[in-house]
Write an enzyme that holds these catalytic residues in place. Sequence first.
Site, mmCIF file in Angstrom:
data_model
loop_
_atom_site.group_PDB
_atom_site.id
_atom_site.type_symbol
_atom_site.label_atom_id
_atom_site.label_comp_id
_atom_site.label_asym_id
_atom_site.label_seq_id
_atom_site.Cartn_x
_atom_site.Cartn_y
_atom_site.Cartn_z
ATOM 1 C CG ASP A 75 -1.896 1.140 1.222
ATOM 2 O OD1 ASP A 75 -2.762 1.174 0.335
ATOM 3 O OD2 ASP A 75 -1.788 2.020 2.106
ATOM 4 C CE LYS A 126 -1.661 5.342 1.332
ATOM 5 N NZ LYS A 126 -1.782 5.620 2.771
#
Length: 815
Positions: A678, A682
């Site tokens: 994750d 980003k």
Amino acid sequence: MKILKFGGTSIKTSERVLHVVELLKKAQNESEIAVVVSAFGGVTDQLVEMCRAASQGKESYLGILKKIEANHYEITKDLIDKKNIEAVNKVLHDRFRSLADTLHGIFLLRELSPRSLDIIMSFGERLSAFIISQSLCGKGIPSEFLDAAIVVKTDETFNDARVHFDKTNANIREYFANHKKLQVITGFIASDENGNVTTLGRSGSDYTAAIFGAALGATEIQIWTDVNGVMTCDPRKVKSAFSMDSMTYEEAMEMSHFGSKVIHPKAMQPALEKNIPLRIKNTFKPEFPGTVIGNEVKPSDYVIKGISSIHEIALLRVQGSGMLGVTGISARLFGALAKAEISVILISQGSSEHSICFAVAPGAAKAAKKAIDREFSIEILAHQVDKVTVEIGLSAVAVVGEKMRGTSGIAARVFQAVSRAGANVVAIAQGSSELNISVVISQKDEETTLNAIHDIFFGKEFVTVHIFMVGIGLVGKQLLEQISKQHALVKKKHSIDFRINAVSNSRKMLFNKNGLSLNDLPGQLDKSDEKASLFAFFEKMKTLNFRNSVFVDCTASDDITLFYEKILKLGISIVTPNKRAMSGSYEMYKQLKTLAVERRAGIYYETNVGASLPIIQTLDGMISSGDTMLKIETIISGTLSFLFNSFDGTRPFSKIVREAQERGFTEPDPREDLNGVDVARKLLILARESGMELELSDIEVENILPESCKKAKSVEDFYGELEKNDAYFEKKRKAADENGKVLRYIAILEKSKAKVSLQAIDAAHPFFHLKESENIIAIQTRRYDETPLVIKGSGAGADLTAAGVFADIIKTAHF
């Protein structure tokens, strides 16, 4: 004198007739008046239906006749006092017997001629005008029934007769000189020189009022209907439409030609010639001033007076190399159409003379093509003129206003609105008078285009954002709650009105064209009977085709992102905290960004990186203004930030992870946060925003979990394994602590190299003193070289992410 005309909707019931009687009482106290009436509401349609049934030999016409009789006797019973009702009913009985005899003749002959149709249709006005005149007498207002056929003389064109004005004007003046009582006049009907009944065609009763007004030199002709005047647009299609104070005859005629139903151009002609103002009034809101149509109009703040449309037209195109420079082509073309009695709605021709296109009613398209094929048969055979093409499924939208003349930029604003509506212009027409700009578009885009043009020219007090939302989980529920709480404030402060038109979760979906109630939307969705379907959701959103639509994706689904391209191609903006699209393949990222620009739709994903922190917009602003990114160092996972900020040795690591999940900081399976992917997604988005063409596979990712935790079959099994490995994490923490350091999961981007990993940092590092779930990013650029730009704040929690999504939705209103 004033002429007051009341249409069928104004006198549909006895209650409405009594209301009209009161209006006439008041009007008579203010001025000398005469009144023109239509048939009672719905009666003319019943008369036509009855004629057709009789001409087809269907005895069902008798049932319709009984309904008409019963309706008129019922209204008479309510309006006429007992003393006079017998005499009135006798007259009605005689007229219904005459009507029945005429219908029986049609039934026997199985033939309905235009002349017979006029006779039958005339009964509607003859009955209503007589009953109303008798009702007025009973209320103490001396009045007389006037059959307009006695004085209005026409040619023998049945169903749409042409008035002989010299004879008619003389008859009307003579009649009124000898009859001083209030005249209740039949609208719509007249007679030829032989006394045969004729009718005046569409809007015939309005025409009758104008004929009498012009003949008598009236000071005003009032048309009483069921709307507040001439509206800026059809209120059934544009909810924000409103009535205009005044407009010129020419403006009103243009509006009427292009679909406005208030008054027909033919009805305006007598008033125009005598410069008599027409006033459109609402029978049910008599206090409203209405719209005045005349030569002198009040100054207006608006550059246009209205927008109208013809919902269904056919467009014919005549083109070919043999038309270039050849004189008489247009004359032959429109002469052929005139011979075939085909009315042309609009004409568009390019300066090259290579092609001419024109619009007709769809029902006339086949005959128009046949007439052109016949006229240009030789040229078509010689391939000098191509075969005539016919396009259907189109609408014509017209923008009307005399102030358009000499005002620059009108056309640009029209086409800007059409573009914002996502419509394609098929043809354009504008007369040299600059009174009207017309565009031909697809029928499916008509309503959206009307709303877009209306918004631009009449400047609604607020912008309506139509929200189509998928995903009602933690973030989705928080977003709905925030919209509900802040709706009134945002509308007042930013002039933005939110309308949630659709919501969906993985099981059900719910749509409402006019907007769903903001009260307990998740509960409403649970009660919906409509099964969730991404394809069906997309198709419904596409069909509604609202201007200022935004698709809000509050899921983490890859499947939904597959629809992003299609959504942007419709000109619909996208707002999403879902990282899957922008951190997918670089090709997809680039395509979505390109489509957003091409289709003038926004794609907003600020919450992909730092919840509600303004990271992406800040970075974009720096890059767009010419700065160069040198290095980004960041903690951009609120979850991992909370875990390691809280990991101080007082509690085992597994308990901190459980707390994070209980507080809504983690995904349902915390491993999705702890594996580092994750964070990598980003960082990938930040790299791409900085201009780097990286893929997810280019980022070096440290998964901090031991192998046994990765392989656990369920979340509970994962926690069991994590507890077994608490010592593993404590060892890492203790080693860092002994050196005066803390553990932080940091993402670094520098010179096209990207890495996310667990690092031990000392007190000199700006990330050392983070608390709770704070995110932080340090951006080093050419301008911010010695002292990086730092953005810091809370980065975890559904409420923060929802706030960021809400902020992005607000941005779409100004895109």
